[in-house]
Scaffold this motif. Structure first.
Motif, short mmCIF file in Angstrom:
data_model
loop_
_atom_site.label_atom_id
_atom_site.label_comp_id
_atom_site.label_asym_id
_atom_site.label_seq_id
_atom_site.Cartn_x
_atom_site.Cartn_y
_atom_site.Cartn_z
N SER A 264 0.42 -0.66 0.06
CA SER A 264 -0.23 -0.64 0.24
C SER A 264 0.34 1.52 0.12
N GLY B 243 0.42 3.75 -2.74
CA GLY B 243 0.11 4.95 -2.84
C GLY B 243 0.64 5.96 -2.53
N THR C 141 -4.75 2.70 0.63
CA THR C 141 -4.76 2.12 1.76
C THR C 141 -5.39 0.97 2.22
N ILE D 62 -6.32 -1.40 0.15
CA ILE D 62 -5.51 -2.75 -0.98
C ILE D 62 -4.87 -3.23 0.70
N GLU D 63 -4.77 -3.21 1.43
CA GLU D 63 -4.97 -3.49 2.73
C GLU D 63 -5.37 -4.61 3.95
N ASN E 223 -5.10 2.29 10.51
CA ASN E 223 -5.27 2.86 9.83
C ASN E 223 -5.84 4.67 9.45
#
Length: 109
Positions: A11, A15, A58, A61-62, A87
């Motif tokens: 990420s 990102g 992020t 993706i995570e 996050n």
């Protein structure tokens, strides 16, 4: 644990090197990293837009990495809120640090 570390690196690369500069350029900041911009001409709105879209990316993706890192299905449902909070906090802190670095040479355009 290795899935979570891998998620952070994936990420970060996507990102900060692709998503943030792209969305920053849409707002008018063609030099997200500030390497070619004269002092006092860095566009802060583009920077903030790039960092915000990078934050959203992020999360997207995570999430699969974190989801599969939890073995038990009962724990998978419980991980969403801590995942979002962790996050959000780390991205907010990093945005503040980067903003502190660039804001003295920036303008609100």
């Amino acid at each position: 644990m290795w899935l979570i570390i891998l998620a952070n690196y994936v990420s970060m690369i996507i990102g900060l090197f692709y998503i943030a500069p792209h969305f920053s350029s849409i707002i008018g900041n063609l030099d997200f990293w500030g390497g070619n911009t004269n002092y006092g001409e860095y566009r802060l709105k583009g920077f903030l837009m790039g960092m915000f879209t990078s934050y959203l990316a992020t999360l997207v993706i995570e999430l699969p990495f974190f989801y599969f890192a939890v073995k038990e299905k009962l724990n998978r449902k419980k991980i969403l809120f801590p995942f979002f909070i962790a996050n959000s906090i780390t991205n907010f802190i990093m945005t503040l640090i980067y903003f502190w670095i660039v804001e003295s040479g920036g303008i609100w355009k």
